[in-house]
Design a protein around this motif. Structure first.
Motif, PDB file in Angstrom:
ATOM      1  N   SER A  91      -3.113  -4.345  -2.405  1.00 27.16           N
ATOM      2  CA  SER A  91      -2.888  -3.401  -3.008  1.00 27.16           C
ATOM      3  C   SER A  91      -2.687  -3.343  -4.270  1.00 27.16           C
ATOM      4  CB  SER A  91      -2.192  -2.143  -2.189  1.00 27.16           C
ATOM      5  OG  SER A  91      -2.162  -1.029  -2.934  1.00 27.16           O
ATOM      6  N   PRO A 133       0.839  -1.387  -0.051  1.00 29.88           N
ATOM      7  CA  PRO A 133       0.160   0.050   0.117  1.00 29.88           C
ATOM      8  C   PRO A 133       0.867   1.331  -0.164  1.00 29.88           C
ATOM      9  CG  PRO A 133      -0.808  -1.539   1.626  1.00 29.88           C
ATOM     10  CD  PRO A 133       0.470  -2.135   1.196  1.00 29.88           C
ATOM     11  N   GLU A 134       1.914   1.323   0.746  1.00 33.51           N
ATOM     12  CA  GLU A 134       2.690   2.535   0.925  1.00 33.51           C
ATOM     13  C   GLU A 134       3.559   2.915  -0.415  1.00 33.51           C
ATOM     14  OE1 GLU A 134       5.301  -1.017   2.706  1.00 33.51           O
ATOM     15  OE2 GLU A 134       3.113  -0.325   2.681  1.00 33.51           O
ATOM     16  N   HIS A 135       3.865   1.812  -1.452  1.00 32.57           N
ATOM     17  CA  HIS A 135       4.176   2.019  -2.834  1.00 32.57           C
ATOM     18  C   HIS A 135       3.472   2.343  -3.855  1.00 32.57           C
ATOM     19  CE1 HIS A 135       7.844   1.216  -0.652  1.00 32.57           C
ATOM     20  NE2 HIS A 135       8.069  -0.134  -0.698  1.00 32.57           N
ATOM     21  N   ARG A 136       1.958   2.275  -3.676  1.00 25.96           N
ATOM     22  CA  ARG A 136       1.061   2.370  -4.623  1.00 25.96           C
ATOM     23  C   ARG A 136       1.033   3.976  -5.772  1.00 25.96           C
ATOM     24  NH1 ARG A 136      -5.095   3.413  -3.907  1.00 25.96           N
ATOM     25  NH2 ARG A 136      -4.260   5.528  -3.299  1.00 25.96           N
ATOM     26  N   ASP A 137       1.337   4.733  -4.695  1.00 28.07           N
ATOM     27  CA  ASP A 137       1.399   6.032  -5.311  1.00 28.07           C
ATOM     28  C   ASP A 137       2.716   6.445  -6.315  1.00 28.07           C
ATOM     29  OD1 ASP A 137      -0.854   6.722  -4.457  1.00 28.07           O
ATOM     30  OD2 ASP A 137      -0.502   8.047  -2.816  1.00 28.07           O
ATOM     31  N   GLU A 138       3.950   5.600  -5.603  1.00 25.06           N
ATOM     32  CA  GLU A 138       5.142   5.643  -6.245  1.00 25.06           C
ATOM     33  C   GLU A 138       5.007   4.904  -7.560  1.00 25.06           C
ATOM     34  OE1 GLU A 138       9.894   4.912  -5.284  1.00 25.06           O
ATOM     35  OE2 GLU A 138       8.380   4.428  -3.764  1.00 25.06           O
TER      36      GLU A 138
END
Length: 231
Positions: free
Chosen positions: A173, A133-138
């Motif tokens: 995610s 989830p913490e890498h989705r936007d990246e």
């Protein structure tokens, strides 16, 4: 003709159905066409049916006014007691993916909007990238940065990145890529290009993606049917 536009605010649902024979794929297509041709759901904008090429299956690219309208559809008796059981008889997997269009990039010759239609001759690729989830936007940002070299790739027509919001039939995610190509051969050549023959920007982008994407799978499709709600 449906268009993909990150500015319209639609909820985009990509329903992916896997199956194990071409005969079941044709039955799936028939059932999907029937649903699309009679759709009159509150908040429904458009549906575009795709037939799998590399692997048997179908995809339905659906635009909704809002998540509230979609949930009303999912909560209805017809969907729960007729639609899902019908598809369950013909499929090996069902993934209902709710997404938001993050960006859509086109080759200059494709005009100002990304169109999806059986009147076009696109080879369409839908790829699911599983990410933390913490890498989705990246990951979405990395796909967007590809524009400076992707538009120069022979056969490239468009690429749309959709950030995953929620899913049924799949955990975790994800980011979804929807791309259009002039031909299957052009896409396979692009995908199979040796890293030594890739541009430095492409190598760097793919190296970073390889670290962030935990798993991915894709299929090639042809668009076979579409319908939109009356204006």
């Amino acid at each position: 003709m449906p268009v993909i536009n990150p500015d319209n605010g639609y909820l985009t649902v990509v329903n992916l159905f896997g199956t194990d024979t071409e005969e079941k794929q044709e039955r799936l297509i028939g059932a999907m066409r029937e649903i699309v041709d009679t759709a009159a759901f509150p908040g429904w904008i458009s549906s575009t049916v795709h037939a799998g090429i590399e692997k048997p299956g179908t995809a339905n690219f659906i635009q909704w006014r809002s998540g509230v309208d979609l949930q009303a559809r999912y909560a209805g008796d017809e969907f729960k007691h007729r639609t899902l059981p019908l598809f369950g008889e013909m499929t090996t997997s069902i993934r209902l993916l709710q997404t938001e269009v993050a960006f859509s990039l086109r080759h200059p010759e494709q005009g100002e909007v990304t169109e999806i239609s059986p009147d076009r001759d696109d080879y369409t690729v839908i790829e699911i990238m599983r990410v933390a989830p913490e890498h989705r936007d990246e990951v979405v940002a990395l796909l967007a940065e590809a524009q400076d070299w992707l538009v120069e790739t022979p056969g490239f027509r468009s690429q749309t990145a959709l950030q995953g919001d929620r899913a049924q039939g799949m955990d975790g995610s994800f980011v979804l890529s929807y791309s259009q190509w002039a031909s299957r051969a052009a896409y396979l050549t692009f995908r199979g290009t040796d890293p030594e023959h890739q541009s430095p920007r492409r190598r760097d982008s793919h190296a970073t993606l390889a670290k962030l994407v935990t798993a991915s799978d894709w299929n090639g499709y042809r668009v076979i049917h579409t319908r939109s709600a009356a204006a």
